[in-house]
Design a protein around this motif. Structure first.
Motif, PDB file in Angstrom:
ATOM      1  N   THR A  37     -19.287 -16.601   2.546  1.00 41.67           N
ATOM      2  CA  THR A  37     -19.380 -18.035   3.233  1.00 41.67           C
ATOM      3  C   THR A  37     -19.934 -17.783   4.556  1.00 41.67           C
ATOM      4  OG1 THR A  37     -17.404 -18.269   3.877  1.00 41.67           O
ATOM      5  CG2 THR A  37     -17.780 -18.711   1.572  1.00 41.67           C
ATOM      6  N   LYS A  38     -20.350 -18.787   5.020  1.00 44.85           N
ATOM      7  CA  LYS A  38     -20.679 -19.107   6.635  1.00 44.85           C
ATOM      8  C   LYS A  38     -19.499 -18.815   7.465  1.00 44.85           C
ATOM      9  CE  LYS A  38     -22.585 -21.982   9.829  1.00 44.85           C
ATOM     10  NZ  LYS A  38     -22.818 -23.429  10.232  1.00 44.85           N
ATOM     11  N   GLU A  39     -18.482 -19.295   6.801  1.00 46.83           N
ATOM     12  CA  GLU A  39     -17.190 -19.130   7.815  1.00 46.83           C
ATOM     13  C   GLU A  39     -16.751 -17.511   7.904  1.00 46.83           C
ATOM     14  OE1 GLU A  39     -17.667 -23.034   6.069  1.00 46.83           O
ATOM     15  OE2 GLU A  39     -17.608 -21.161   5.157  1.00 46.83           O
ATOM     16  N   MET A  40     -17.231 -16.735   6.774  1.00 47.64           N
ATOM     17  CA  MET A  40     -16.772 -15.335   6.978  1.00 47.64           C
ATOM     18  C   MET A  40     -17.799 -14.691   7.716  1.00 47.64           C
ATOM     19  SD  MET A  40     -16.497 -14.881   2.771  1.00 47.64           S
ATOM     20  CE  MET A  40     -16.221 -13.015   2.932  1.00 47.64           C
ATOM     21  N   GLN A  41     -18.840 -15.312   8.047  1.00 47.54           N
ATOM     22  CA  GLN A  41     -19.782 -14.469   9.131  1.00 47.54           C
ATOM     23  C   GLN A  41     -19.454 -14.851  10.512  1.00 47.54           C
ATOM     24  OE1 GLN A  41     -23.739 -16.248   9.092  1.00 47.54           O
ATOM     25  NE2 GLN A  41     -24.536 -14.583  10.124  1.00 47.54           N
ATOM     26  N   GLU A  42     -18.895 -16.215  10.622  1.00 49.64           N
ATOM     27  CA  GLU A  42     -18.305 -16.416  12.060  1.00 49.64           C
ATOM     28  C   GLU A  42     -17.092 -16.033  12.398  1.00 49.64           C
ATOM     29  OE1 GLU A  42     -18.417 -20.899  11.883  1.00 49.64           O
ATOM     30  OE2 GLU A  42     -20.753 -20.931  11.587  1.00 49.64           O
ATOM     31  N   ILE A  43     -16.187 -15.880  11.466  1.00 49.96           N
ATOM     32  CA  ILE A  43     -14.958 -15.226  11.666  1.00 49.96           C
ATOM     33  C   ILE A  43     -14.669 -13.862  10.918  1.00 49.96           C
ATOM     34  CG2 ILE A  43     -12.388 -15.363  11.869  1.00 49.96           C
ATOM     35  CD1 ILE A  43     -12.730 -18.475  11.886  1.00 49.96           C
ATOM     36  N   THR A  44     -15.047 -12.711  11.618  1.00 50.28           N
ATOM     37  CA  THR A  44     -14.959 -11.646  10.805  1.00 50.28           C
ATOM     38  C   THR A  44     -13.671 -10.782  10.222  1.00 50.28           C
ATOM     39  OG1 THR A  44     -15.270 -10.390  12.806  1.00 50.28           O
ATOM     40  CG2 THR A  44     -17.095 -11.029  11.621  1.00 50.28           C
ATOM     41  N   GLU A  45     -12.746 -11.528  10.727  1.00 53.09           N
ATOM     42  CA  GLU A  45     -11.286 -10.948  10.303  1.00 53.09           C
ATOM     43  C   GLU A  45     -10.594 -11.716   9.029  1.00 53.09           C
ATOM     44  OE1 GLU A  45      -6.936 -10.614  12.244  1.00 53.09           O
ATOM     45  OE2 GLU A  45      -8.480 -10.326  13.647  1.00 53.09           O
ATOM     46  N   ASP A  46     -10.467 -11.109   8.047  1.00 48.62           N
ATOM     47  CA  ASP A  46      -9.928 -11.730   6.897  1.00 48.62           C
ATOM     48  C   ASP A  46      -8.885 -12.580   6.887  1.00 48.62           C
ATOM     49  OD1 ASP A  46     -11.676 -10.174   5.427  1.00 48.62           O
ATOM     50  OD2 ASP A  46     -10.396  -8.943   4.472  1.00 48.62           O
ATOM     51  N   ARG A  47      -7.887 -12.255   7.698  1.00 48.61           N
ATOM     52  CA  ARG A  47      -6.551 -13.199   7.916  1.00 48.61           C
ATOM     53  C   ARG A  47      -6.977 -14.309   8.655  1.00 48.61           C
ATOM     54  NH1 ARG A  47      -3.843 -13.751  12.218  1.00 48.61           N
ATOM     55  NH2 ARG A  47      -4.482 -11.932  13.384  1.00 48.61           N
ATOM     56  N   LYS A  54      -8.002 -22.125   4.316  1.00 43.17           N
ATOM     57  CA  LYS A  54      -7.087 -22.376   3.301  1.00 43.17           C
ATOM     58  C   LYS A  54      -6.659 -24.026   2.740  1.00 43.17           C
ATOM     59  CE  LYS A  54      -2.866 -22.228   5.586  1.00 43.17           C
ATOM     60  NZ  LYS A  54      -1.369 -21.294   6.245  1.00 43.17           N
ATOM     61  N   ASN A  55      -6.854 -24.913   3.587  1.00 41.28           N
ATOM     62  CA  ASN A  55      -6.856 -26.217   3.415  1.00 41.28           C
ATOM     63  C   ASN A  55      -8.104 -26.931   3.387  1.00 41.28           C
ATOM     64  OD1 ASN A  55      -3.899 -26.107   3.583  1.00 41.28           O
ATOM     65  ND2 ASN A  55      -4.192 -26.192   5.864  1.00 41.28           N
ATOM     66  N   MET A  56      -9.250 -26.223   3.361  1.00 45.07           N
ATOM     67  CA  MET A  56     -10.562 -26.915   2.931  1.00 45.07           C
ATOM     68  C   MET A  56     -10.688 -27.067   1.582  1.00 45.07           C
ATOM     69  SD  MET A  56     -12.808 -24.719   5.837  1.00 45.07           S
ATOM     70  CE  MET A  56     -14.328 -25.530   5.720  1.00 45.07           C
ATOM     71  N   ASP A  57     -11.530 -28.070   1.022  1.00 41.80           N
ATOM     72  CA  ASP A  57     -12.023 -28.419  -0.199  1.00 41.80           C
ATOM     73  C   ASP A  57     -13.082 -27.398  -0.325  1.00 41.80           C
ATOM     74  OD1 ASP A  57     -13.699 -29.524  -2.217  1.00 41.80           O
ATOM     75  OD2 ASP A  57     -11.793 -30.349  -2.475  1.00 41.80           O
ATOM     76  N   ALA A  58     -13.253 -26.572  -1.592  1.00 40.51           N
ATOM     77  CA  ALA A  58     -14.517 -25.748  -2.023  1.00 40.51           C
ATOM     78  C   ALA A  58     -15.810 -26.401  -1.386  1.00 40.51           C
ATOM     79  CB  ALA A  58     -14.304 -25.231  -3.150  1.00 40.51           C
ATOM     80  N   LYS A  59     -15.883 -27.789  -1.451  1.00 44.01           N
ATOM     81  CA  LYS A  59     -17.121 -28.363  -1.264  1.00 44.01           C
ATOM     82  C   LYS A  59     -17.482 -28.257   0.015  1.00 44.01           C
ATOM     83  CE  LYS A  59     -16.669 -31.513  -5.136  1.00 44.01           C
ATOM     84  NZ  LYS A  59     -16.239 -32.829  -5.760  1.00 44.01           N
ATOM     85  N   GLU A  60     -16.455 -28.325   1.081  1.00 44.14           N
ATOM     86  CA  GLU A  60     -16.665 -28.162   2.423  1.00 44.14           C
ATOM     87  C   GLU A  60     -17.365 -26.739   3.028  1.00 44.14           C
ATOM     88  OE1 GLU A  60     -13.502 -30.095   5.044  1.00 44.14           O
ATOM     89  OE2 GLU A  60     -12.348 -29.903   2.970  1.00 44.14           O
ATOM     90  N   LEU A  61     -17.155 -25.455   2.202  1.00 45.86           N
ATOM     91  CA  LEU A  61     -17.500 -24.305   2.662  1.00 45.86           C
ATOM     92  C   LEU A  61     -19.136 -24.115   2.337  1.00 45.86           C
ATOM     93  CD1 LEU A  61     -14.784 -22.263   0.791  1.00 45.86           C
ATOM     94  CD2 LEU A  61     -15.004 -22.766   3.174  1.00 45.86           C
ATOM     95  N   ASN A  62     -19.835 -23.333   3.267  1.00 43.77           N
ATOM     96  CA  ASN A  62     -21.211 -23.390   3.207  1.00 43.77           C
ATOM     97  C   ASN A  62     -21.296 -21.922   2.238  1.00 43.77           C
ATOM     98  OD1 ASN A  62     -22.144 -25.223   4.717  1.00 43.77           O
ATOM     99  ND2 ASN A  62     -20.937 -24.726   6.042  1.00 43.77           N
ATOM    100  N   PHE A  63     -21.557 -21.617   1.167  1.00 44.55           N
ATOM    101  CA  PHE A  63     -21.668 -20.494   0.377  1.00 44.55           C
ATOM    102  C   PHE A  63     -23.232 -19.757   0.545  1.00 44.55           C
ATOM    103  CE2 PHE A  63     -18.642 -23.013  -1.969  1.00 44.55           C
ATOM    104  CZ  PHE A  63     -17.451 -21.925  -2.110  1.00 44.55           C
ATOM    105  N   TYR A  64     -23.113 -18.794   1.044  1.00 44.70           N
ATOM    106  CA  TYR A  64     -24.218 -17.640   1.244  1.00 44.70           C
ATOM    107  C   TYR A  64     -24.435 -16.828  -0.028  1.00 44.70           C
ATOM    108  CZ  TYR A  64     -24.389 -18.302   6.271  1.00 44.70           C
ATOM    109  OH  TYR A  64     -24.473 -19.087   7.646  1.00 44.70           O
ATOM    110  N   GLY A  65     -23.490 -16.507  -0.676  1.00 42.09           N
ATOM    111  CA  GLY A  65     -23.797 -15.549  -2.125  1.00 42.09           C
ATOM    112  C   GLY A  65     -22.442 -15.501  -2.805  1.00 42.09           C
ATOM    113  N   VAL A  66     -22.800 -15.216  -3.937  1.00 41.42           N
ATOM    114  CA  VAL A  66     -21.651 -15.180  -4.919  1.00 41.42           C
ATOM    115  C   VAL A  66     -21.820 -13.842  -5.662  1.00 41.42           C
ATOM    116  CG1 VAL A  66     -20.461 -16.020  -6.739  1.00 41.42           C
ATOM    117  CG2 VAL A  66     -21.584 -17.582  -5.206  1.00 41.42           C
TER     118      VAL A  66
END
Length: 86
Positions: A37-47, A54-66
């Motif tokens: 997701t875009k969020e993973m690109q912006e914050i590179t630390e898993d935790r 964790k409190n976001m709805d999946a529809k709020e995430l920006n998917f780059y790949g699956v």
């Protein structure tokens, strides 16, 4: 690690909604799913990514790949509408 046992195909989705539907369908067929997701690109630390999303709805995430892993026939059946990248 090398993966010579399974074929790897890269297909292209049209939009976030289509990727989200693929995720739900893959999980319903008990296939393994990994998302990028875009969020993973912006914050590179898993935790921190987990905490932020964790409190976001999946529809709020920006998917780059699956990534979908599992039975070849099941994976092919749920990705047949996606275009193979050439």
């Amino acid at each position: 690690k090398l993966n010579i046992h399974h074929a790897i195909m890269i297909k292209e989705g049209k939009n976030n909604k289509e990727l989200l539907e693929l995720i739900h369908e893959a999980r319903s067929k008990e296939l393994d799913v990994v998302v990028f997701t875009k969020e993973m690109q912006e914050i590179t630390e898993d935790r921190k990514v987990i905490e932020w999303t964790k409190n976001m709805d999946a529809k709020e995430l920006n998917f780059y790949g699956v990534l979908v892993f599992g039975d070849r026939k099941k994976v092919q059946s749920i990705t047949k509408s996606f275009t193979l990248i050439k």
